[in-house]
Scaffold this motif. Structure first.
Motif, PDB file in Angstrom:
ATOM      1  N   SER A 126       8.104  19.900   3.808  1.00 55.57           N
ATOM      2  CA  SER A 126       7.888  19.610   2.515  1.00 55.57           C
ATOM      3  C   SER A 126       6.685  18.868   1.750  1.00 55.57           C
ATOM      4  N   SER A 127       5.845  18.848   2.768  1.00 53.89           N
ATOM      5  CA  SER A 127       4.511  18.011   2.408  1.00 53.89           C
ATOM      6  C   SER A 127       3.210  19.128   2.629  1.00 53.89           C
ATOM      7  N   SER A 128       3.685  20.120   3.463  1.00 53.83           N
ATOM      8  CA  SER A 128       2.496  20.939   3.873  1.00 53.83           C
ATOM      9  C   SER A 128       2.704  22.386   3.916  1.00 53.83           C
ATOM     10  N   SER A 129       1.531  23.241   3.770  1.00 53.55           N
ATOM     11  CA  SER A 129       1.667  24.569   3.573  1.00 53.55           C
ATOM     12  C   SER A 129       0.484  25.391   3.742  1.00 53.55           C
ATOM     13  N   ILE A 130       0.562  26.552   4.201  1.00 47.55           N
ATOM     14  CA  ILE A 130      -0.540  27.300   4.676  1.00 47.55           C
ATOM     15  C   ILE A 130      -0.694  28.755   3.381  1.00 47.55           C
ATOM     16  N   THR A 131      -1.934  28.877   3.116  1.00 44.57           N
ATOM     17  CA  THR A 131      -2.149  29.867   2.196  1.00 44.57           C
ATOM     18  C   THR A 131      -2.980  30.877   2.778  1.00 44.57           C
ATOM     19  N   LEU A 132      -2.819  32.303   2.935  1.00 46.66           N
ATOM     20  CA  LEU A 132      -3.823  33.204   3.350  1.00 46.66           C
ATOM     21  C   LEU A 132      -3.842  34.371   2.352  1.00 46.66           C
ATOM     22  N   ASN A 133      -5.081  34.910   1.967  1.00 49.47           N
ATOM     23  CA  ASN A 133      -5.052  35.848   0.816  1.00 49.47           C
ATOM     24  C   ASN A 133      -6.360  36.734   1.435  1.00 49.47           C
ATOM     25  N   THR A 134      -6.329  37.967   1.234  1.00 49.44           N
ATOM     26  CA  THR A 134      -7.436  39.103   1.504  1.00 49.44           C
ATOM     27  C   THR A 134      -7.119  39.997   0.388  1.00 49.44           C
ATOM     28  N   SER A 135      -8.620  40.484   0.210  1.00 50.55           N
ATOM     29  CA  SER A 135      -8.376  41.563  -0.699  1.00 50.55           C
ATOM     30  C   SER A 135      -9.710  42.707  -0.473  1.00 50.55           C
ATOM     31  N   TYR A 181      -1.841  19.843   1.984  1.00 50.32           N
ATOM     32  CA  TYR A 181      -0.962  18.756   2.463  1.00 50.32           C
ATOM     33  C   TYR A 181      -0.912  17.708   1.051  1.00 50.32           C
ATOM     34  N   VAL A 182       0.316  17.419   1.064  1.00 48.00           N
ATOM     35  CA  VAL A 182       0.949  16.670  -0.189  1.00 48.00           C
ATOM     36  C   VAL A 182       1.002  15.100   0.489  1.00 48.00           C
ATOM     37  N   PHE A 183       0.464  14.113   0.059  1.00 50.97           N
ATOM     38  CA  PHE A 183       0.631  12.854   0.606  1.00 50.97           C
ATOM     39  C   PHE A 183       1.994  12.180   0.018  1.00 50.97           C
ATOM     40  N   ASN A 184       2.616  12.148   0.885  1.00 51.63           N
ATOM     41  CA  ASN A 184       4.007  11.327   0.216  1.00 51.63           C
ATOM     42  C   ASN A 184       4.067   9.787  -0.010  1.00 51.63           C
ATOM     43  N   LEU A 198       0.874  -1.014   0.083  1.00 54.12           N
ATOM     44  CA  LEU A 198       0.064  -0.176   0.144  1.00 54.12           C
ATOM     45  C   LEU A 198       0.829   1.185   0.190  1.00 54.12           C
ATOM     46  N   SER A 199       0.696   2.251  -0.928  1.00 53.50           N
ATOM     47  CA  SER A 199       1.359   3.319  -0.962  1.00 53.50           C
ATOM     48  C   SER A 199       0.177   4.480  -1.285  1.00 53.50           C
ATOM     49  N   LEU A 200       0.523   5.704  -0.787  1.00 48.16           N
ATOM     50  CA  LEU A 200      -0.416   6.816  -0.977  1.00 48.16           C
ATOM     51  C   LEU A 200       0.309   8.095  -1.640  1.00 48.16           C
ATOM     52  N   SER A 201      -0.413   8.534  -2.294  1.00 45.39           N
ATOM     53  CA  SER A 201      -0.104  10.060  -3.219  1.00 45.39           C
ATOM     54  C   SER A 201      -1.060  11.037  -3.178  1.00 45.39           C
ATOM     55  N   GLY A 202      -0.859  12.018  -3.637  1.00 41.30           N
ATOM     56  CA  GLY A 202      -2.106  12.901  -3.800  1.00 41.30           C
ATOM     57  C   GLY A 202      -1.872  14.336  -2.941  1.00 41.30           C
ATOM     58  N   ASN A 203      -3.317  14.830  -2.794  1.00 45.32           N
ATOM     59  CA  ASN A 203      -3.278  16.192  -2.055  1.00 45.32           C
ATOM     60  C   ASN A 203      -4.435  16.294  -1.312  1.00 45.32           C
ATOM     61  N   LEU A 204      -4.291  17.085  -0.239  1.00 41.62           N
ATOM     62  CA  LEU A 204      -5.707  17.436   0.631  1.00 41.62           C
ATOM     63  C   LEU A 204      -5.535  18.873   0.871  1.00 41.62           C
TER      64      LEU A 204
END
Length: 565
Positions: free
Chosen positions: A519-528, A550-553, A30-36
């Motif tokens: 390497s697999s997670s980040s946070i994005t904030l935007n305001t306008s 979150y990017v699944f390794n 079993l292996s997992l890839s992709g993103n959330l």
């Protein structure tokens, strides 16, 4: 929220069961890839016409499980945003595949044939079998119905849920390096719901459609290709059409196809297709294509079709001086009223030309011209799926790009003439649009910062009314902590004019932050922030989003290793 996560976990568990293949057990079963992505948004305005909810959240997940060599992609999307055009929705898709066997569960996108089923979502089940050179595909379920996506112009602030559009599709084919042939079928029917508003039922009619198509491509030798696509659509625009004795073509259709679908006076049998030949060499290529779409041709498995026309095109592609000069063009003629149903026939020359010149790495220019009509384009759909606002008739454009060291200058100038399909007045049917932009960017490599300036102008002309917008902006992007944090911001200001008289202004400001946690997670904030002021309407609005990615390794769930997910 608990129900959403429970549903996602259940679907993942179910897809795991499907993916079992005991003959291909490996050391990494079993292996997992992709993103959330999970996030929320907020919105506030002092405008009386508030079109968005003040707070919303969304979830997008695209994990791919690899179970004993069996690929199981899963797609899940949910949002609770409510506005004048859309309500909360959820979309789930599971697409396991093992070698030449593929399965589709949930909302999946299908493209079998350009004129039969192309780019449509079907919520149900599908199967793909591709052993060797053979192709077998089928799909069954509920198709997304454009009548469920009506704007508030007619349907109010709620989605119009009048009919369930059930569909079944089939594709059979054979493909090799020199020959590809396929046959496609689609049967779609609107089934009525309970407690339907009579006012909307009178506007939106239940449709039924049966479409059959074939595609063929033959390559007798490497440089020559012959191809053809043909489809026949038997379409009933209104199943509830008045029951009166049939005659003529309707009676003939009833005798032939009455056992397969509803036939009445709203039923039409129409054809669409194209044939062509391409001859390609290393630096030059030629081609000829003939295309015809009958009046009233419609397939519920495709987007909007421009119908009642035929084209004859001559195509060429030329590469010179090691690709420093590239020319792509098609020329020919177009005619409408092919069945003599209109009072007038329009015959015109058509062309679609792109010329790219790249004398050096630091400079290139692209010239474009087109007056081809678009076959399909998403947009507002109303009566019989055929209400269109505008279509582009002609486009001229030039885009020079200059790159000198850390500097980049881009200039673009475009002109478009469009036809307003809703206007009955000849002087209001043609819309002229001029667009010009200039953008300059400088990169400060040592401090990891980009600084940009832009200016643009837009002018639209409709009859005796000329509207203009002139202005520009500044944008800055800066990286910190070894590029783990990136900050970007821009501000802009535009003046509006009507017949050369000032008509207010528009000011905008945006701030964005992207932070890499690992390497697999980040946070994005935007305001306008937007401030619009004019003689008829003035308001301010502020909106923002916060999102965790979150990017699944690729990890395996071997008993000797720790399960990280």
């Amino acid at each position: 929220m608990k129900r959403l996560f429970a549903l996602l976990m259940l679907l993942n568990w179910y897809s795991n069961l499907i993916g079992q293949n005991l003959e291909s057990i490996s050391k990494k079963p079993l292996s997992l890839s992709g993103n959330l992505a999970i996030g929320s948004s907020f919105y506030h305005t002092n405008d009386t016409l508030n079109t968005r909810s003040p707070f919303a959240y969304f979830i997008n997940a695209n994990p791919t499980f690899k179970i004993f060599g069996f690929d199981v992609p899963v797609s899940f999307s949910y949002r609770n945003h409510e506005g004048t055009i859309s309500n909360p929705f959820a979309r789930v898709s599971i697409n396991p595949r093992y070698k030449w066997i593929g399965l589709h569960l949930g909302n999946s996108n299908y493209s079998y044939h350009e004129y039969v089923l192309s780019g449509q979502y079907i919520n149900g089940v599908g199967l793909d079998l591709t052993p060797g050179k053979f192709i077998f595909s089928m799909a069954y379920g509920k198709m997304e119905n454009p009548l469920n996506q009506i704007d508030t112009i007619i349907g109010g602030s709620e989605l119009v849920e009048l009919y369930d559009r059930k569909a079944i599709a089939l594709k059979l084919g054979f493909g090799s390096s020199k020959t590809q042939i396929s046959f496609s079928l689609l049967k779609a029917k609107d089934e009525t719901r309970d407690a339907q508003p009579d006012s909307l039922v009178r506007i939106f009619k239940p449709a039924e459609n049966f479409v059959a198509g074939t595609s063929l491509r033959i390559t007798p030798f490497g440089k020559l290709s012959l191809y053809g696509n043909l489809a026949a659509s038997l379409n009933t625009a209104n199943q509830n059409s008045s029951i009166i004795p049939l005659s003529g073509d309707a009676l003939e259709l009833e005798e032939k196809y009455g056992d397969q679908m509803t036939i009445n006076f709203s039923t039409k049998l129409q054809l669409a297709g194209d044939v062509g030949i391409d001859l390609k060499f290393k630096q030059i290529g030629f081609g000829v294509q003939y295309k015809r779409v009958d009046p009233f041709y419609n397939s519920l498995g495709t987007y909007y079709f421009l119908n009642d026309y035929e084209n004859l095109l001559f195509k060429t592609n030329i590469n010179l001086l090691k690709n420093k000069i590239n020319f792509n063009g098609s020329f020919g003629w177009q005619r409408n009223n092919i069945n003599d149903l209109r009072s007038q026939t329009n015959v015109r020359n058509i062309a679609n030309v792109t010329l790219s010149i790249r004398p050096s790495r630091s400079f290139n220019t692209t010239f474009r011209y087109s007056n081809l009509k678009s076959d399909r384009s998403p947009g507002l759909v109303n009566v019989n799926d055929t209400l269109r606002y505008t279509r582009v008739n002609q486009t001229y454009g030039v885009i020079p790009v200059l790159i000198l060291g850390s500097s980049q200058l881009v200039i673009s100038a475009n002109y478009q003439s469009m036809e307003n399909l809703l206007s009955s007045s000849p002087e209001n049917q043609v819309i002229g649009s001029y667009i010009g932009t200039l953008a300059y960017t400088y990169r400060f490599k040592k401090i990891e910062m980009n600084l940009g300036f832009n200016a643009s102008g837009l002018q639209n002309e409709v009859n005796l009314i000329k509207s203009q917008r002139l202005g520009g902006g500044i944008n800055v992007a800066k990286s910190f902590l070894d590029k783990k944090i990136r900050l970007s911001t821009n501000v802009s200001y535009f003046k509006n004019f009507i017949n050369d008289i000032a008509d207010g202004n528009t000011a905008t400001a945006r701030l964005g932050i992207n932070a890499s946690i690992s390497s697999s997670s980040s946070i994005t904030l935007n305001t306008s922030f937007v401030d619009r002021q004019n003689t008829s309407r003035s308001y301010q609005e502020i909106r923002g989003t916060a999102k965790v990615n979150y990017v699944f390794n690729n990890r395996n769930s071997n008993k000797n290793e720790k399960d990280h997910f």
